[in-house]
Scaffold this motif. Structure first.
Motif, PDB file in Angstrom:
ATOM      1  N   GLY A  61       0.812  -1.216   0.000  1.00 34.56           N
ATOM      2  CA  GLY A  61       0.000   0.000   0.000  1.00 34.56           C
ATOM      3  C   GLY A  61       0.840   1.259   0.000  1.00 34.56           C
ATOM      4  N   ALA A  62       1.928   1.250   0.786  1.00 37.76           N
ATOM      5  CA  ALA A  62       2.818   2.403   0.809  1.00 37.76           C
ATOM      6  C   ALA A  62       3.440   2.647  -0.556  1.00 37.76           C
ATOM      7  CB  ALA A  62       3.906   2.195   1.864  1.00 37.76           C
ATOM      8  N   GLY A  63       3.785   1.570  -1.255  1.00 39.62           N
ATOM      9  CA  GLY A  63       4.363   1.722  -2.587  1.00 39.62           C
ATOM     10  C   GLY A  63       3.375   2.295  -3.585  1.00 39.62           C
ATOM     11  N   ILE A  64       2.113   1.828  -3.516  1.00 38.21           N
ATOM     12  CA  ILE A  64       1.096   2.345  -4.429  1.00 38.21           C
ATOM     13  C   ILE A  64       0.859   3.829  -4.182  1.00 38.21           C
ATOM     14  CG2 ILE A  64      -1.347   2.216  -5.048  1.00 38.21           C
ATOM     15  CD1 ILE A  64      -1.216  -0.789  -4.527  1.00 38.21           C
ATOM     16  N   ILE A  65       0.750   4.214  -2.910  1.00 43.27           N
ATOM     17  CA  ILE A  65       0.519   5.617  -2.578  1.00 43.27           C
ATOM     18  C   ILE A  65       1.711   6.476  -2.982  1.00 43.27           C
ATOM     19  CG2 ILE A  65       0.200   7.229  -0.656  1.00 43.27           C
ATOM     20  CD1 ILE A  65      -1.414   5.047   0.743  1.00 43.27           C
ATOM     21  N   PHE A  66       2.914   5.957  -2.787  1.00 45.43           N
ATOM     22  CA  PHE A  66       4.129   6.717  -3.149  1.00 45.43           C
ATOM     23  C   PHE A  66       4.181   6.977  -4.651  1.00 45.43           C
ATOM     24  CE2 PHE A  66       8.584   6.710  -4.576  1.00 45.43           C
ATOM     25  CZ  PHE A  66       9.061   7.809  -3.869  1.00 45.43           C
ATOM     26  N   LEU A  67       3.781   5.975  -5.461  1.00 47.45           N
ATOM     27  CA  LEU A  67       3.861   6.106  -6.911  1.00 47.45           C
ATOM     28  C   LEU A  67       2.693   6.890  -7.491  1.00 47.45           C
ATOM     29  CD1 LEU A  67       5.059   2.499  -7.838  1.00 47.45           C
ATOM     30  CD2 LEU A  67       6.435   4.596  -7.787  1.00 47.45           C
ATOM     31  N   THR A  68       1.523   6.825  -6.838  1.00 46.05           N
ATOM     32  CA  THR A  68       0.332   7.495  -7.388  1.00 46.05           C
ATOM     33  C   THR A  68      -0.326   8.345  -6.298  1.00 46.05           C
ATOM     34  OG1 THR A  68      -0.961   5.500  -6.931  1.00 46.05           O
ATOM     35  CG2 THR A  68      -0.040   5.715  -9.135  1.00 46.05           C
ATOM     36  N   SER A  69      -1.446   7.869  -5.766  1.00 45.96           N
ATOM     37  CA  SER A  69      -2.151   8.552  -4.683  1.00 45.96           C
ATOM     38  C   SER A  69      -2.971   7.511  -3.926  1.00 45.96           C
ATOM     39  CB  SER A  69      -3.080   9.644  -5.221  1.00 45.96           C
ATOM     40  OG  SER A  69      -4.190   9.064  -5.897  1.00 45.96           O
ATOM     41  N   TRP A  70      -3.594   7.934  -2.810  1.00 47.68           N
ATOM     42  CA  TRP A  70      -4.361   6.986  -2.009  1.00 47.68           C
ATOM     43  C   TRP A  70      -5.566   6.440  -2.770  1.00 47.68           C
ATOM     44  CZ3 TRP A  70      -9.479   7.947  -1.015  1.00 47.68           C
ATOM     45  CH2 TRP A  70      -9.920   9.268  -1.161  1.00 47.68           C
ATOM     46  N   ARG A  71      -6.071   7.189  -3.745  1.00 52.09           N
ATOM     47  CA  ARG A  71      -7.216   6.710  -4.525  1.00 52.09           C
ATOM     48  C   ARG A  71      -6.867   5.472  -5.350  1.00 52.09           C
ATOM     49  NH1 ARG A  71      -7.493  12.233  -4.352  1.00 52.09           N
ATOM     50  NH2 ARG A  71      -9.514  13.126  -3.689  1.00 52.09           N
ATOM     51  N   ALA A  72      -5.592   5.336  -5.693  1.00 51.83           N
ATOM     52  CA  ALA A  72      -5.179   4.185  -6.494  1.00 51.83           C
ATOM     53  C   ALA A  72      -5.300   2.874  -5.718  1.00 51.83           C
ATOM     54  CB  ALA A  72      -3.741   4.370  -6.976  1.00 51.83           C
ATOM     55  N   ILE A  73      -5.379   2.948  -4.394  1.00 57.31           N
ATOM     56  CA  ILE A  73      -5.572   1.741  -3.592  1.00 57.31           C
ATOM     57  C   ILE A  73      -6.848   1.030  -4.006  1.00 57.31           C
ATOM     58  CG2 ILE A  73      -6.033   0.891  -1.263  1.00 57.31           C
ATOM     59  CD1 ILE A  73      -3.172   1.624  -1.562  1.00 57.31           C
ATOM     60  N   PHE A  74      -7.908   1.788  -4.221  1.00 55.59           N
ATOM     61  CA  PHE A  74      -9.194   1.191  -4.573  1.00 55.59           C
ATOM     62  C   PHE A  74      -9.183   0.653  -5.999  1.00 55.59           C
ATOM     63  CE2 PHE A  74      -9.900   4.231  -1.184  1.00 55.59           C
ATOM     64  CZ  PHE A  74     -10.632   3.476  -0.280  1.00 55.59           C
ATOM     65  N   LEU A  75      -8.433   1.292  -6.877  1.00 51.98           N
ATOM     66  CA  LEU A  75      -8.270   0.740  -8.220  1.00 51.98           C
ATOM     67  C   LEU A  75      -7.506  -0.575  -8.176  1.00 51.98           C
ATOM     68  CD1 LEU A  75      -7.412   3.993 -10.228  1.00 51.98           C
ATOM     69  CD2 LEU A  75      -9.604   2.778 -10.120  1.00 51.98           C
ATOM     70  N   ALA A  76      -6.536  -0.651  -7.263  1.00 57.60           N
ATOM     71  CA  ALA A  76      -5.784  -1.901  -7.098  1.00 57.60           C
ATOM     72  C   ALA A  76      -6.708  -3.024  -6.629  1.00 57.60           C
ATOM     73  CB  ALA A  76      -4.636  -1.701  -6.119  1.00 57.60           C
ATOM     74  N   PHE A  77      -7.633  -2.712  -5.708  1.00 57.21           N
ATOM     75  CA  PHE A  77      -8.594  -3.722  -5.263  1.00 57.21           C
ATOM     76  C   PHE A  77      -9.395  -4.267  -6.443  1.00 57.21           C
ATOM     77  CE2 PHE A  77      -8.924  -1.538  -0.848  1.00 57.21           C
ATOM     78  CZ  PHE A  77      -7.710  -2.114  -0.489  1.00 57.21           C
ATOM     79  N   ALA A  78      -9.874  -3.372  -7.302  1.00 59.43           N
ATOM     80  CA  ALA A  78     -10.653  -3.801  -8.459  1.00 59.43           C
ATOM     81  C   ALA A  78      -9.811  -4.670  -9.397  1.00 59.43           C
ATOM     82  CB  ALA A  78     -11.192  -2.582  -9.201  1.00 59.43           C
TER      83      ALA A  78
END
Length: 310
Positions: A61-78
């Motif tokens: 999760g920290a890597g996803i947020i670092f590269l994009t934003s916290w909203r990308a977490i939900f895209l990752a779930f999908a």
């Protein structure tokens, strides 16, 4: 998009319900295809995945947020959900024969639940699994505040946690390698006995007020041992509970997973409230739970000697 905290929490509940399905299905499929110690071997591999993924999630999760934003977490779930759907649809045939399928009706479900509760090995295995999973949940819940408040290492926490999880994941691999030879109950009992000694030692060392850096190294080693213990126990306990329930594998996987998860979450929430800026509440709680789990395993051995056919 969520417009309030309440809507966000409701969405998380729905996501949790969806995430519960694949775990239950995976365990039921293992039981449909394997039995005995071979099932324990495959359960160990499955439980290794179940244990490691939540453990490395903070780092991911920290890597996803670092590269994009916290909203990308939900895209990752999908994206993860889409991968699961495609993989199961294309690569996983139905392992349960048509003649062995049971209707989804309340009387049959209640009968299956009563059968599980009445079986001594299933009942005791579920109790021990509740305690082992509770230890893991307590560690996951409190380890971030401990890294932050006790050791002042909040920024590096995701990387430490992910590394420890990967290292301790070897417990499941070791169990998969030796459980066929040594047996499930023996592996669980030995792992719990070892963790009693390590947790008692950690509680003693915490009372000595050693230098912070020294205590951090000791805590990391003990944290690794708790995850390692999970690798040696959870797969075997699932196999022990599922072994007599092959004819109701799906229901058994649901009950075992649901009961143990609810118990573990409640225990972790309770222990989390006891956090006082030290590692003592976590260490003491895990020592208490592992000692109780060990006593239940000793009782299980006596029960199995009295009722070897059950």
């Amino acid at each position: 998009a969520s417009s309030s905290v309440e809507m966000l929490l409701l969405s998380r509940v729905v996501m949790g319900l969806g995430a519960a399905g694949p775990r239950v299905v995976a365990l039921a499929i293992v039981r449909d295809l394997y039995s005995g110690r071979e099932m324990a071997k495959m359960m160990s591999i499955a439980m290794m995945i179940f244990t490691l993924v939540p453990a490395i999630a903070p780092m991911l999760g920290a890597g996803i947020i670092f590269l994009t934003s916290w909203r990308a977490i939900f895209l990752a779930f999908a994206l993860f959900a889409l991968i699961i759907i495609l993989w199961m649809g294309l690569r996983l045939p139905e392992p349960l024969a048509v003649e062995n399928r049971r209707p989804f009706r309340l009387p049959q479900l209640m009968a299956a639940l009563v059968e599980m509760i009445q079986h001594p090995t299933v009942r005791l295995s579920m109790l021990v699994q509740c305690l082992c999973l509770a230890m893991l949940f307590c560690m996951i819940t409190l380890v971030q505040p401990i890294y932050d408040v006790v050791f002042d290492r909040a920024e590096s926490f995701p990387f430490w946690f992910g590394f420890i999880a990967l290292m301790s994941g070897t417990g499941s691999l070791i169990n998969a390698s030796v459980v066929v030879r040594l047996g499930m109950r023996r592996m669980v009992t030995w792992a719990l006995c070892g963790q009693i000694g390590l947790s008692a030692l950690m509680l003693l060392l915490e009372s000595l007020h050693l230098p912070n850096d020294t205590m951090f190294g000791l805590f990391v080693a003990w944290q690794t041992s708790v995850f390692f213990m999970a690798g040696l126990t959870l797969g075997n306990l699932n196999a022990m509970a599922m072994e007599p329930m092959g004819h109701i594998a799906g229901m058994a996987a649901s009950i075992v997973g649901g009961v143990s998860t609810i118990f573990a979450a409640a225990a972790a929430a309770t222990v989390g409230l006891l956090f006082d800026g030290s590692i003592a509440p976590l260490t003491g709680a895990i020592l208490l739970m592992v000692a109780l789990a060990f006593l239940i395993m000793l009782h299980m051995a006596r029960v199995e000697m009295r009722h070897p056919a059950e």
